[in-house]
Design an enzyme around this catalytic site. Structure first.
Site, PDB file in Angstrom:
ATOM      1  N   LYS A 160       0.806  -1.147   0.061  1.00 41.60           N
ATOM      2  CA  LYS A 160      -0.098  -0.016  -0.109  1.00 41.60           C
ATOM      3  C   LYS A 160       0.941   1.188   0.115  1.00 41.60           C
ATOM      4  O   LYS A 160       2.081   1.227   0.468  1.00 41.60           O
ATOM      5  CB  LYS A 160      -1.001   0.155   1.290  1.00 41.60           C
ATOM      6  CG  LYS A 160      -2.256   0.881   1.114  1.00 41.60           C
ATOM      7  CD  LYS A 160      -3.219   0.244   0.313  1.00 41.60           C
ATOM      8  CE  LYS A 160      -4.462   0.993   0.335  1.00 41.60           C
ATOM      9  NZ  LYS A 160      -5.513   0.255  -0.243  1.00 41.60           N
TER      10      LYS A 160
ATOM     11  N   ASP B  28      -7.080   4.472  -4.581  1.00 39.90           N
ATOM     12  CA  ASP B  28      -7.658   4.154  -3.161  1.00 39.90           C
ATOM     13  C   ASP B  28      -8.089   5.739  -3.093  1.00 39.90           C
ATOM     14  O   ASP B  28      -8.422   6.341  -3.919  1.00 39.90           O
ATOM     15  CB  ASP B  28      -6.919   3.997  -2.094  1.00 39.90           C
ATOM     16  CG  ASP B  28      -7.363   3.236  -0.931  1.00 39.90           C
ATOM     17  OD1 ASP B  28      -7.883   2.200  -0.841  1.00 39.90           O
ATOM     18  OD2 ASP B  28      -7.550   4.116   0.160  1.00 39.90           O
TER      19      ASP B  28
END
Ligand code: NDP
Ligand code: 2IT
Length: 448
Positions: free
Chosen positions: A128, A168
């Site tokens: 991430k 995201d």
């Protein structure tokens, strides 16, 4: 607290090494708690110290991102990428641009991503990244300048076989385009190093819709299996009005439900005749506006200031699709009191630990994020697959595969939850089922 001594020690160590990282500790605590029975039944886990290894990222980078704003001033943000676990494939996971981003947020998301990616059945490890850059109110040129500077550092850490970022919060098609352009400029390679790309340069059909659609496929399978029920004639509330929320709403209507309320970080709208999702798309996707503008289009709808109040709207099904810890124990109690039968998490860790526990112990059908929202990354995996083949599948082909993956995830975590004694505890089912594949891969690959 933990009953197993080894698990307890591992957790204490994580607390000591990551002080003040409350979101990361929250995510680790939940997983370790779920794994206690597995640890007691398999001595190899402690012998090979697997738990200490899965809670420590393989690599964590933080970097300066300097860029020039429209007034000619030099701005500085902090960029991050965590490469959490590559046991089952290249690191994979999104990039978040939001002022709240810090090491704790990136690590919690990266940790969750490992188990989520494992559940998809596709060969993807967990990662991430992101930045504390705030895209709100920025011009296109400023967004481009930031993305180019961000990629000027990130490119050296990623690659189609190494680490494949995607979107995201705050990172959608526009940002992925600028990031991809800069990667190509530096590397001179047209490869699937990012997913969520535009359709004209290697993106997959149905990736935009995938997380929201997948969330509904998962919820539908759960309703059918555990309650012999469906979305038909159900009132649904969806928090957020971004990528995940919008396409969850589209699919809710396709499956016969009605969306009564949606939100953004300022407040929520309530439309008793059912929110017109095309209007929300126009406001959010085209105009990049605020959800309160909905009442200008539909005067009979109501806007309520404060996004937390959305959980007070009476509903059958709640789909939290905004951000972490947006739904607390009081909200959970309100939902249950108002007759809600199912809660499925489109956002990552939207329910606090106490809220999630309340749902499980009250036998509300509760689909935890790492299973319920895995459709986005699963379809990213399908985009990688198509890029490698230098070919593409039709919308229907991708959507059919997505549906099959989401149904399989439900079947897998439900049977695991049953095996471990509580069919309503899909949190435990998801954590154990996600962990097992990573465990096998780590045991096979030796100590690293
Ligand atoms: P978007 O940026 O498209 O939308 C985010 C939405 O959530 C906006 O409505 C935003 O409101 C709201 N929001 C963000 N932060 C907060 C906050 N602190 N408080 C209240 N509301 C907030 O993001 P996505 O739809 O892509 O992501 C939403 C969630 O889904 C995130 O948790 C993400 O991690 C998760 N997710 C996303 C996937 C994807 O493929 N995109 C896949 C799996 C999970 P505002 O505009 O006011 O900020
Ligand atoms: O949280 C997530 O799973 C995402 N933001 C999607 C990640 C991806 O690589 O598609």
């Amino acid at each position: 607290m933990f009953k197993n001594e080894y698990v307890r020690k591992v957790y204490e160590d994580v607390v000591r090494k990551n002080p003040n990282e409350k979101e990361f500790l929250q995510a680790v605590y939940e997983v370790l708690e779920s794994l206690e029975d597995v640890v007691e039944n398999n001595s190899e886990i402690e012998k090979q110290n697997i738990l200490s290894r899965i809670v420590e990222p393989e690599r964590f980078v933080s970097f300066r991102v300097a860029w020039v704003d429209d007034e000619g001033k030099v701005q500085v943000n902090r960029g991050y990428r965590v490469q959490f676990n590559s046991a089952i494939g290249p690191y994979k996971g999104g990039l978040r641009f939001h002022p709240s981003v810090n090491a704790s947020i990136i690590k919690f998301l990266g940790f969750e991503q490992c188990f989520k990616n494992s559940l998809t059945g596709l060969p993807m490890g967990g990662g991430k990244g992101g930045s504390d850059f705030d895209p709100k109110g920025k011009s296109n040129r400023e967004i481009m300048a930031f993305c180019q500077s961000f990629m000027s550092e990130l490119y050296r850490h990623i690659g189609e076989n190494t680490d494949v970022p995607a979107g995201d919060i705050g990172v959608g098609a526009r940002e992925i385009g600028y990031l991809y352009g800069q990667y190509k400029r530096i590397k001179n390679e047209s490869v699937g190093v990012l997913t969520g790309k535009g359709l004209s340069y290697g993106g997959s059909l149905a990736r935009t819709e995938a997380t929201g659609f997948g969330l509904c496929y998962f919820t539908q399978k759960m309703l059918q299996t555990m309650k012999n029920d469906s979305f038909e004639n159900k009132n649904v509330i969806i928090s957020g009005s971004g990528n995940v929320a919008i396409y969850a709403a589209v699919k809710v209507y396709e499956l016969g439900g009605k969306v009564l309320a949606m939100s953004d970080s300022n407040g929520y709208i309530y439309d008793k005749s059912g929110i017109d999702i095309n209007i929300v798309k126009e406001i959010k996707e085209v105009k990049r506006g605020r959800i309160k503008e909905y009442v200008n289009y539909v005067p009979s709808a109501k806007y309520v200031e404060g996004c937390k109040n959305i959980w007070q709207v009476k509903c059958d099904i709640a789909l939290p699709c905004a951000t972490q810890n947006e739904l607390d124990e009081d909200d959970a109690k309100t939902l249950v009191k108002n007759g809600c039968i199912a809660v499925c998490e489109g956002a990552n860790m939207p329910s606090t630990a106490k809220a999630a526990a309340y749902f499980v112990s009250n036998h509300i059908l509760f689909g935890p994020a790492k299973a319920a929202n895995a459709g986005g990354v699963a379809t990213s995996g399908l985009e990688m697959c198509q890029n490698s083949m230098r070919y593409y599948w039709s919308f229907k082909e991708v959507d059919d595969k997505l549906k099959e993956i989401m149904e399989n995830i439900f079947i897998n975590i439900y049977s695991t939850a049953k095996k471990y004694g509580d069919e309503y505890n899909l949190i435990k089912g998801a954590n154990i089922a996600g962990f097992e594949k990573i465990l096998n891969a780590m045991l096979a690959q030796g100590v690293y």
